[in-house]
Enzyme design. Structure first.
Site, PDB file in Angstrom:
ATOM      1  N   ASP A  43      51.030  25.724  29.935  1.00 38.74           N
ATOM      2  CA  ASP A  43      52.027  25.357  31.045  1.00 38.74           C
ATOM      3  C   ASP A  43      52.506  26.343  31.502  1.00 38.74           C
ATOM      4  OD1 ASP A  43      52.090  22.677  30.431  1.00 38.74           O
ATOM      5  OD2 ASP A  43      53.528  22.717  28.763  1.00 38.74           O
TER       6      ASP A  43
ATOM      7  N   GLU B 239      69.576  17.468  29.072  1.00 38.87           N
ATOM      8  CA  GLU B 239      69.859  18.248  27.930  1.00 38.87           C
ATOM      9  C   GLU B 239      71.314  18.428  27.840  1.00 38.87           C
ATOM     10  OE1 GLU B 239      67.565  18.721  30.488  1.00 38.87           O
ATOM     11  OE2 GLU B 239      65.785  18.535  29.291  1.00 38.87           O
TER      12      GLU B 239
ATOM     13  N   PHE C 120      64.119  24.265  27.025  1.00 36.18           N
ATOM     14  CA  PHE C 120      65.097  23.138  27.630  1.00 36.18           C
ATOM     15  C   PHE C 120      66.191  23.251  26.513  1.00 36.18           C
ATOM     16  CE2 PHE C 120      61.151  21.327  29.169  1.00 36.18           C
ATOM     17  CZ  PHE C 120      61.237  21.954  30.469  1.00 36.18           C
TER      18      PHE C 120
ATOM     19  N   HIS D   4      57.704  23.654  20.916  1.00 35.71           N
ATOM     20  CA  HIS D   4      57.132  24.240  22.078  1.00 35.71           C
ATOM     21  C   HIS D   4      57.704  25.563  22.351  1.00 35.71           C
ATOM     22  CE1 HIS D   4      55.619  19.994  22.145  1.00 35.71           C
ATOM     23  NE2 HIS D   4      54.752  20.344  23.033  1.00 35.71           N
TER      24      HIS D   4
ATOM     25  N   SER E  30      56.269  13.938  22.167  1.00 30.97           N
ATOM     26  CA  SER E  30      56.070  15.498  21.875  1.00 30.97           C
ATOM     27  C   SER E  30      56.443  16.251  20.639  1.00 30.97           C
ATOM     28  CB  SER E  30      56.303  16.426  23.158  1.00 30.97           C
ATOM     29  OG  SER E  30      55.280  15.863  24.152  1.00 30.97           O
TER      30      SER E  30
ATOM     31  N   ARG F  95      54.100  24.269  19.412  1.00 31.49           N
ATOM     32  CA  ARG F  95      53.239  23.292  19.923  1.00 31.49           C
ATOM     33  C   ARG F  95      52.237  23.067  19.058  1.00 31.49           C
ATOM     34  NH1 ARG F  95      48.865  21.996  23.081  1.00 31.49           N
ATOM     35  NH2 ARG F  95      48.480  24.208  23.164  1.00 31.49           N
TER      36      ARG F  95
ATOM     37  N   ARG G 218      55.156  20.068  14.055  1.00 28.17           N
ATOM     38  CA  ARG G 218      55.945  18.905  14.797  1.00 28.17           C
ATOM     39  C   ARG G 218      55.758  17.563  13.761  1.00 28.17           C
ATOM     40  NH1 ARG G 218      53.603  18.048  20.085  1.00 28.17           N
ATOM     41  NH2 ARG G 218      51.966  19.489  19.583  1.00 28.17           N
TER      42      ARG G 218
END
Lengths: 314, 279
Positions: free
Chosen positions: A116, A57, A82, A108, A36, A166, A9
Site C-alpha cells: 500500500d 473516523e 486513519f 495495519h 480487514s 496486517r 487480527r
C-alpha cells in the site's frame, strides 16, 4: 529459529466475540474496514451492538465518546493510519481529555502493510498516542498476546491505544504467557546487553540474541508491550544489570518506544544505548521483508547495534 | 396544540434574563470569554433545562435523565449559569469561571463540572457525541432523549455532516439538534465566511426533520421540541434564528463581542439592561 506465523487480527476478532458473549456493555465501531480489522466477527455475532460509521473516523471517535459516556465499553477499530492521525483532535478532546472508556484497536500499523505504500504505513502512531495524557499505549507482540491484551484492557475503564499489524507475525509467546499491562516480559535472561523490542521486532531481538551468543555476548531480551505507562522498573533494572541497551521497533525512531526507553534511562540510569527503528523518513511500497531490510529492521541491524553498545560500555 | 399560559412563559423568560446577567458577569470577572454566542443560545438552554428535560441536579448521574450536549462549547458561561440556576452547584461558584483550580473551565469539562455531559470546545464534535448517547439509549431501551446545541459556525465542520448522516442512517429519533443560527462567526457573517444557505435544505437532504423557529421565543422552542418528540424514525434539527449578543443592546449583532469581555463601562450598561446587580 523457526517461528509459527499467526494473525493478530484474527485473535482480536476472536477475543471481541468472546467479550461480546460475556458482557452486554461491549460495543464495537468500525469505519468501513471491519472485514480487514476483523471486527466483522463481532458484527455478525452481535449486529445490534456493532456500528459501522462509514469512512468517517472523526465521527466514529466522537460517537464512541457518547456511547462510553453512557456506560458502554467501546472498542473502535480501523487502520492505524486513519485511527490516529486522521481523528487526532477527536481522540484528544473526546477520549483522552474526558478519560472515557474507549479502546482504539488499530490494525495495519507500520511498514509491514507493504504494498500500500507510505500513505498507509503509519510509523508515527505510537508517538501521537503516547503524548496524550490519560492514554495507554500497547503493542502486542503476537497473536496470543493480542488476545490476552484485548481481554485485559476490557477490564479497565480508561482509554487505551492498541497497535497491531496486517501481516501474520511470529508467535513468540504461548497461550499461557501472562499479560499484565505495564509489566514488561523478560523473554531471555542475559548480563552483557539488553535488547528491548516491541511488536514484530521482539522475534528479531530473540534471533539477534542467539547470534550474539555465538560471539560470547549474553543478551537479555525484553518484550516491552506496554509503551505507556512504561515499566520503568524492568527497564532500569536491565540497564543497571547489563550496562547497555538496544531498542527495536517498527516505528519512527523519533518518538516511539525507543525514545520512551531513552528518556527513562537518561533520567534514571544512563547507559550506552542504540535505537533500531525506521529513520525519520516515510516508507514506500514493497514486500514486508524487503521493507524491513531497506529501513533497517533486520536481525543484523540489531546485532550491529548491540556490538556498538558493547564497544561504548566502560 | 398546547396552551401556554403567559405566567409560565414569563417565568422562563425571567430565568433567561438572570442567566444572561450571570453570563456577562462571569465573562467580565474572568476578563475573557465569549459573550455573543453565550447570549444567543440562552433561551434554548433555559427552555430545555427548566421545561423540556427530565433531570435532577441532586443526581447528575441519574441513568434515566435526558442529556444535553453543548457542542458550541464556547457558550460555556451560559451553560454554567443555567446549571447554577438549576442548582447543580452554588451560584457563588460562577465567580470562579476560568480561574485556576475552578470546576468551571473556559470550555465545558465533563470530569470537572456536575451536570456537564460531554467535554467540548473544539468545534463540530457535539452532535456525534450526542449520537453515541442516542445509540446507547436505543441499545438499553431507555426513553431518555438527547438534546444538542450547535453553533451555526459548526456547520462549516465536516464532522457535523458525518454525524448528520449517521443519525439518520441509524434512525435516531431520540436526538434533537438545535442550531443557534445567529449568522455570525468569529471572522464575520457566516454567509461571507462560508455560505451555509440553504441550510434547512441541507439538513432535509441528510434525512432530518427540520423546523425553523425564532430561537428567542420560549413558546416556539417548546412547541418545536414537542413536535420533534413526535417524529418517528428520524432525527430533528431545529434551526433557531437568533441574534448574537441577544439582550445587551450594544452586543446584539456585533462581531466585536464574539470573544471579548466587556469593559467596566460596558459592563455597567449591560447590567442596567439585564437588571443584574453590578458586581
Amino acid at each position: 529459529m523457526t517461528w509459527k506465523w499467526e494473525s493478530q487480527r484474527k485473535q482480536y476478532g476472536r477475543a471481541l466475540v468472546e467479550l461480546g458473549k460475556e458482557r452486554s456493555d461491549i460495543v464495537v465501531l468500525d469505519a468501513d474496514l471491519s472485514s480487514s480489522t476483523r471486527t466483522a466477527d463481532f458484527a455478525s455475532a452481535f449486529p445490534e451492538r456493532f456500528f459501522n460509521c462509514g469512512i468517517a473516523e472523526q465521527n466514529m471517535i466522537d460517537t464512541a465518546a457518547g456511547l462510553a459516556a453512557s456506560g458502554k465499553t467501546v472498542f473502535v477499530s480501523t487502520f492505524a493510519v486513519f485511527g490516529t492521525g486522521r481523528c487526532y483532535d477527536q481522540i484528544r478532546q473526546s477520549v483522552a481529555y474526558p478519560k472515557l472508556n474507549i479502546k482504539i484497536v488499530a490494525s495495519h500499523a507500520g511498514i509491514t502493510v507493504g504494498g500500500d505504500g507510505a500513505s498507509h504505513q503509519i510509523i508515527e502512531d505510537i508517538a501521537l498516542m503516547r503524548v496524550l495524557p490519560n492514554m495507554a499505549v500497547i503493542v502486542p507482540v503476537d497473536s496470543n498476546e493480542t488476545y490476552n491484551v484485548v481481554k485485559a484492557i476490557a477490564k479497565t475503564k480508561d482509554p487505551v491505544y492498541v497497535r497491531i499489524g496486517r501481516a501474520d507475525v511470529p508467535t513468540v509467546t504461548d497461550k499461557d504467557t501472562p499479560f499484565e499491562m505495564s509489566k514488561a516480559n523478560v523473554m531471555r535472561d542475559g548480563t552483557d546487553v539488553t535488547l528491548i523490542g516491541c511488536g514484530i521486532l521482539v522475534s528479531k531481538c530473540l534471533e539477534a540474541a542467539e547470534e550474539l551468543a555465538k560471539h560470547g555476548i549474553d543478551a537479555r531480551v525484553i518484550n516491552l508491550h506496554t509503551i505507556k505507562p512504561l515499566d520503568e522498573k524492568t527497564v532500569v533494572k536491565a540497564a543497571r544489570e547489563t550496562g547497555g541497551v538496544v531498542t527495536a521497533e517498527e516505528h519512527s525512531v523519533m518518538m516511539g518506544m525507543g525514545s520512551a526507553v531513552a528518556m527513562c534511562l537518561v533520567e534514571n540510569f544512563h547507559v550506552p544505548m542504540k535505537r533500531v527503528g525506521i529513520p525519520d523518513v516515510f516508507g514506500e511500497s514493497g514486500a514486508c521483508n524487503e521493507l524491513m531490510e531497506k529501513y533497517g529492521l533486520t536481525i543484523e541491524n540489531i546485532v550491529e547495534a548491540a556490538h556498538d553498545v558493547m564497544k561504548r560500555k566502560k | 396544540m398546547e396552551i401556554y399560559d403567559g405566567e409560565f412563559i414569563a417565568e422562563l423568560e425571567a430565568i433567561a434574563k438572570r442567566v444572561r446577567s450571570h453570563s456577562i458577569t462571569m465573562i467580565y470577572r474572568a476578563g475573557s470569554g465569549h459573550p455573543g454566542g453565550s447570549l444567543s443560545g440562552v433561551d434554548i438552554m433555559v427552555a430545555l433545562y427548566f421545561h423540556v428535560m427530565k433531570h435532577d441536579s441532586k443526581r447528575p448521574d441519574w441513568p434515566e435523565r435526558d442529556r444535553f450536549v453543548l457542542s458550541k462549547g464556547h457558550a460555556a458561561p451560559a451553560l454554567y449559569a443555567v446549571l447554577a440556576e438549576a442548582k447543580y452547584f452554588p451560584e457563588k461558584e460562577l465567580e470562579t469561571l476560568r480561574k485556576l483550580g475552578s470546576r468551571l473551565q473556559g470550555h465545558p469539562c465533563m470530569r470537572k463540572t456536575p451536570g456537564v455531559e460531554m467535554s467540548t470546545g473544539s468545534l463540530g464534535h457535539g452532535l456525534a457525541a450526542g449520537n453515541g448517547m442516542a445509540l446507547a439509549a436505543k441499545l438499553d431501551r431507555k426513553l431518555y432523549r438527547i438534546y444538542v446545541l450547535c453553533g451555526d459556525g459548526e456547520m462549516d465542520v465536516g464532522e457535523t455532516w458525518e454525524a448528520a448522516m449517521l443519525a439518520s442512517h441509524y434512525k435516531l429519533d431520540n436526538i434533537t439538534a438545535y442550531i443557534d443560527r445567529n449568522k455570525l462567526q468569529l471572522d464575520g457573517p457566516t454567509e461571507k465566511i462560508m455560505s451555509l444557505e440553504p441550510l434547512a435544505d441541507k439538513w432535509k437532504a441528510f434525512g432530518w426533520h427540520v423546523i425553523e423557529i425564532n430561537g428567542h421565543s420560549m413558546k416556539e422552542i417548546i412547541q418545536a421540541t414537542n413536535e420533534a418528540k413526535g417524529v418517528k424514525g428520524r432525527p430533528t434539527a431545529i434551526i433557531c434564528h437568533t441574534i448574537k449578543g441577544k439582550g445587551v443592546s450594544y452586543m446584539e449583532g456585533s462581531l466585536h463581542f464574539h470573544g471579548k469581555a466587556p469593559t467596566d463601562e460596558e459592563y455597567k450598561q449591560a447590567m442596567k439592561e439585564l437588571g443584574g446587580t453590578d458586581r
